[in-house]
Design an enzyme around this catalytic site. Structure first.
Site, mmCIF file in Angstrom:
data_model
loop_
_atom_site.group_PDB
_atom_site.id
_atom_site.type_symbol
_atom_site.label_atom_id
_atom_site.label_comp_id
_atom_site.label_asym_id
_atom_site.label_seq_id
_atom_site.Cartn_x
_atom_site.Cartn_y
_atom_site.Cartn_z
ATOM 1 C CG HIS A 194 -2.152 1.531 1.632
ATOM 2 N ND1 HIS A 194 -2.288 1.631 0.932
ATOM 3 C CD2 HIS A 194 -1.272 2.116 2.288
ATOM 4 C CE1 HIS A 194 -4.003 2.354 1.029
ATOM 5 N NE2 HIS A 194 -2.516 3.298 1.765
ATOM 6 C CG ASP A 245 -11.922 3.983 5.591
ATOM 7 O OD1 ASP A 245 -11.629 4.631 6.334
ATOM 8 O OD2 ASP A 245 -11.699 4.060 3.950
ATOM 9 N NE ARG A 284 -9.992 10.404 9.411
ATOM 10 C CZ ARG A 284 -9.409 9.602 8.036
ATOM 11 N NH1 ARG A 284 -10.370 8.467 7.342
ATOM 12 N NH2 ARG A 284 -8.254 10.052 8.438
HETATM 13 N N1 URA Z 1 -6.208 7.433 3.171
HETATM 14 C C1 URA Z 1 -6.643 6.636 3.744
HETATM 15 O O1 URA Z 1 -6.969 5.561 2.819
HETATM 16 N N2 URA Z 1 -7.698 7.548 4.450
HETATM 17 C C2 URA Z 1 -6.864 7.988 5.294
HETATM 18 O O2 URA Z 1 -7.896 8.479 6.306
HETATM 19 C C3 URA Z 1 -5.984 8.962 4.784
HETATM 20 C C4 URA Z 1 -5.230 8.306 3.445
#
Ligand code: URA
Length: 448
Positions: free
Chosen positions: A93, A172, A179
């Site tokens: 990643h 997420d 966020r």
């Molecule tokens: N990449 C992500 O997947 N999430 C974050 O919060 C920041 C970068």
């Protein structure tokens, strides 16, 4: 009925308390089923932003988010005996940056070293490009695969790159969107949980993280990048996955090319062993770290690096890219003849006004210029012009001559080429005295 309630959890975190695993599961459940309203989740995220989280809390939050939707079973997707005894499935990643086409070269090399790579990748975000957009510049290539096709291709070719499914870590997705509009993106535990939840759900046993640091990246300074890397390694340990994190420089663009098809061409050059020095070094190192994590028989980093170089020199890595592109509907001729990839009609060079040395190149400005040329999106759903971009002829440390080319802009028309060239003039800082080239690998953090 749960005895937990969101107000108690917000005040607990606001006052510096530590959440229990049960509390974190309750919050994540509330994100997914909508039982906790956005204003309470936003208040909680702000409390986390100010108070932080312990490693144990960040790990529990990550696990709950990873399990909030579908999870991939990569090991189960492979036939018995396809993996050597003790071998692990390794993912990578990158936290993203300008000119970061690493996956395009790393995937084929690692697969050619005999380790299966099944990846979910994303699209571009702001000034930073995305792997899926880059691959889509190859005509016919598609990121949309059924679970069955994914499984079959992983088994037969050992390399699959698919788009992120909506059902992978949906908590997420929800929290990230909140966020984004509440000033809580730059919270280390929330960033770490966001990245690692998707990686854990994507099913690899081990992960190599490339945490980018500098003006062209999300983390602009080394201390923050180290803290993020340490936390993600700790979360991986807590979740029973092996993680190695590299902290790598992103003050200037990675490699020379920025722009979708231009970056695919550069990745192909790298698979021929002729990539730009910084990019070739990063690709070979990330691959070696993946081989080291994934193959217990590999020995040490030096042995892994040798194997990686052999996969490139023998042509096996390039053949893997050809097979992978064809399997996902792309035209393999464009890999064998990269000059057939899209290329914008107007090429215009930015010329140095004075002789000297390149002291800085503002990567973010180059990324934003490429978006402006049409190589990225300003709004969700915008179409991309795959052929536009910038190719740097100079990098930090290089000598310039008056009138020499600093970079070349590829644009759809004369007007956008002129705007891009004048904008980029401010991105190069040239001074009299020599300066050293920028290092690529800044640090390495492991769980040991
Ligand atoms: N990449 C992500 O997947 N999430 C974050 O919060 C920041 C970068």
């Amino acid at each position: 009925m749960s005895r937990l309630n969101p107000v108690d959890l917000i005040t607990k975190k606001r006052d510096g308390g530590e959440h229990t695993p049960e509390e974190l599961h309750f919050l994540v459940q509330g994100m997914v089923d909508g039982s906790i309203p956005d204003y309470q989740l936003a208040a909680w995220a702000m409390a986390v932003y100010f108070q932080g989280m312990s490693d144990a809390e960040a790990t529990q939050l990550t696990l709950a988010m990873a399990n909030s939707g579908d999870t991939l079973d990569l090991r189960g997707a492979l036939a018995t005996g396809a993996l050597a005894p003790g071998a692990l499935i390794v993912d990578k990643h990158s936290s993203g940056g300008v000119g970061d086409k690493t996956t395009l070269a790393v995937g084929p090399i690692v697969a050619a070293c005999g380790l299966p790579v099944g990846k979910m990748s994303g699209r571009g975000l702001s000034f930073s490009g995305g792997t899926i957009d880059k691959l889509e510049s190859i005509s016919g290539w598609s990121p949309d695969l059924s679970e069955e096709r994914f499984r079959q291709q992983l088994q037969e070719i050992g390399l699959v790159i698919a788009g992120q499914t909506a059902d992978l870590a949906p908590a997420d997705k929800h929290l990230y969107a909140l966020r984004d509009v509440t000033g809580t993106v730059p919270s280390l535990p929330l960033i770490a949980a966001s990245i690692m939840s998707k990686k854990l759900a994507a099913g690899a046993d081990a992960i190599v993280l490339d945490v980018k640091c500098g003006r062209g990246a999300f983390m602009e300074n080394l201390d923050d990048a180290r803290a993020l890397a340490r936390l993600m390694v700790a979360i991986g340990d807590g979740a029973g996955r092996k993680v190695t994190a590299l902290i790598t420089g992103m003050e200037q663009p990675l490699g020379n090319a920025v722009g979708n098809a231009l970056e695919v061409q550069e990745a192909i050059e790298t698979l021929h062993g002729r990539g730009p020095t910084d990019f070739q070094e990063l690709v070979e190192r990330v691959c070696a770290e993946m081989v080291l994590l994934g193959d217990p028989a590999c020995g040490d980093l030096g042995a892994a690096q040798k194997r990686v170089r052999e996969a490139i020199a023998s042509g096996a890595a390039l053949e893997k890219l050809v097979a992978f592109v064809a399997a996902q509907g792309g035209n393999p001729d464009e890999i064998r003849h990269p000059e057939r990839l899209p290329r914008a009609p107007i090429a215009r060079s930015l010329l140095a006004e004075t002789a000297g040395f390149v002291h800085a190149i503002d990567a973010r400005e180059i990324g934003l210029t490429v978006v402006e040329l049409g190589g990225g999106r300003k709004r969700k759903g915008d179409a991309i012009d795959f052929g536009v971009g910038v190719v740097c002829q100079t990098k930090v440390g290089d000598r310039t001559t008056a009138g020499g080319a600093l970079c070349t802009v590829y644009a759809a028309d004369e007007a956008s080429a002129s705007i891009a060239v004048s904008r980029l003039r401010g991105a190069w800082r040239i001074a009299d005295g020599p300066t050293a080239p920028l290092p690529v690998i800044l640090d390495r953090i492991t769980g040991d």
